[in-house]
Design a protein around this motif. Structure first.
Motif, short mmCIF file in Angstrom:
data_model
loop_
_atom_site.label_atom_id
_atom_site.label_comp_id
_atom_site.label_asym_id
_atom_site.label_seq_id
_atom_site.Cartn_x
_atom_site.Cartn_y
_atom_site.Cartn_z
N LYS A 272 0.84 -1.21 0.00
CA LYS A 272 0.00 0.00 0.00
C LYS A 272 0.87 1.26 0.00
O LYS A 272 0.59 2.22 -0.72
CB LYS A 272 -0.91 -0.01 1.23
CG LYS A 272 -1.75 1.25 1.43
CD LYS A 272 -2.64 1.09 2.65
CE LYS A 272 -3.45 2.36 2.93
NZ LYS A 272 -2.61 3.48 3.39
N LEU A 273 1.92 1.27 0.79
CA LEU A 273 2.81 2.43 0.86
C LEU A 273 3.49 2.70 -0.47
O LEU A 273 3.63 3.86 -0.89
CB LEU A 273 3.86 2.22 1.95
CG LEU A 273 3.37 2.34 3.40
CD1 LEU A 273 4.45 1.87 4.36
CD2 LEU A 273 2.96 3.77 3.72
N ILE A 274 3.91 1.65 -1.15
CA ILE A 274 4.55 1.81 -2.46
C ILE A 274 3.56 2.41 -3.46
O ILE A 274 3.85 3.39 -4.15
CB ILE A 274 5.09 0.47 -2.97
CG1 ILE A 274 6.32 0.05 -2.14
CG2 ILE A 274 5.46 0.55 -4.45
CD1 ILE A 274 6.82 -1.34 -2.44
N ASP A 275 2.38 1.82 -3.54
CA ASP A 275 1.38 2.28 -4.50
C ASP A 275 0.99 3.74 -4.26
O ASP A 275 0.97 4.57 -5.17
CB ASP A 275 0.13 1.41 -4.42
CG ASP A 275 0.38 -0.02 -4.89
OD1 ASP A 275 1.43 -0.24 -5.52
OD2 ASP A 275 -0.46 -0.89 -4.63
N GLU A 276 0.68 4.07 -3.01
CA GLU A 276 0.17 5.40 -2.70
C GLU A 276 1.28 6.45 -2.70
O GLU A 276 1.02 7.63 -2.94
CB GLU A 276 -0.57 5.37 -1.36
CG GLU A 276 -1.83 4.50 -1.45
CD GLU A 276 -2.67 4.54 -0.19
OE1 GLU A 276 -2.29 5.24 0.79
OE2 GLU A 276 -3.73 3.87 -0.17
N SER A 277 2.52 6.04 -2.47
CA SER A 277 3.64 6.99 -2.58
C SER A 277 3.80 7.44 -4.03
O SER A 277 4.05 8.61 -4.31
CB SER A 277 4.93 6.34 -2.08
OG SER A 277 4.90 6.15 -0.69
#
Length: 227
Positions: free
Chosen positions: A121-126
């Protein structure tokens, strides 16, 4: 924790007229490997822009980085820090004449540490919030589990070395006398996740899958025993 024992025997017996009965030594190595669940992750995220002027490249990168940091500060992270800020000149080389400045590249790198289940999730939303580089991912275990695994690996390696020494001496009809020397060493073993060049994600799709797997703590014990 999953226990894995493995090893090969490295032994040397010191025989010869120069040694007295008390100086005869057997050297044995013991090995152990303990699996630890990877529960944490470090992710290096980058923002990079290119422009005709250094000021414009810096301003564009700063604006995107500011948007990214605002998003990250709202997440449940273990840590967040700026790791690097760079400004580089891009040159072009005409067939004739001196090199010329083509433009500038400005980049910022941010290091975040979080629980592994939130990594995708952090990768995608970053990326949705300004990042355009995923520079690296490193899996980690908690300090508590690392300490437990280190102790367990050392204990298993010591038992492995002593067992080998007993087997060898018994097979040769010799008797153990005392430990002459003990050496111990251990290390954390992990394999970094691959980074896909030009990685992108699309909103509305499921989060990037991150399979945590296990890390390993490996220990080696070297015993020198007299017989």
């Amino acid at each position: 924790m999953k226990k894995i024992l493995f090893g090969c025997i490295v032994l040397f017996a010191s025989f010869g007229s120069a040694f007295s009965e008390q100086e005869k030594v057997l050297i044995v190595s013991g090995f152990a490997k303990v699996a630890i669940p990877a529960e944490l992750v470090e992710i290096r995220i980058g923002v990079e822009t290119e422009s005709k002027t250094a000021e414009e490249a810096h301003e564009k990168t700063s604006a995107k980085t500011d948007s990214l940091v605002k998003y990250l500060k709202k997440q449940s992270l273990l840590s967040l820090q700026t790791e690097a800020i760079r400004l580089q000149t891009i040159y072009e080389y005409p067939k004739s004449g001196a090199r010329q400045i083509k433009g500038y590249v400005a980049s910022n790198t941010i290091l975040i540490r979080a629980k592994v289940e939130s990594a995708g999730k952090l990768i995608d939303e970053s990326i949705q919030n300004g990042a355009n580089q995923i520079i690296g991912i490193r899996l980690q275990a908690t300090d508590t589990n690392l300490e437990k695994a280190s102790q367990e690996a050392l204990q298993l390696a010591a038992k492995d070395a002593r067992k080998k020494a007993d087997i060898i001496l018994s097979a040769l009809g010799l008797k153990f006398k005392e430990f002459v020397e003990i050496r111990a060493d251990f290390q954390e073993i992990s394999e970094p996740l691959p980074v896909i060049d030009g990685f992108q994600t699309m909103s509305g799709k499921s989060a990037t899958p991150i399979e945590a797997g296990n890390l390993f703590r490996e220990a080696k014990i070297l015993l020198k025993v007299s017989y």
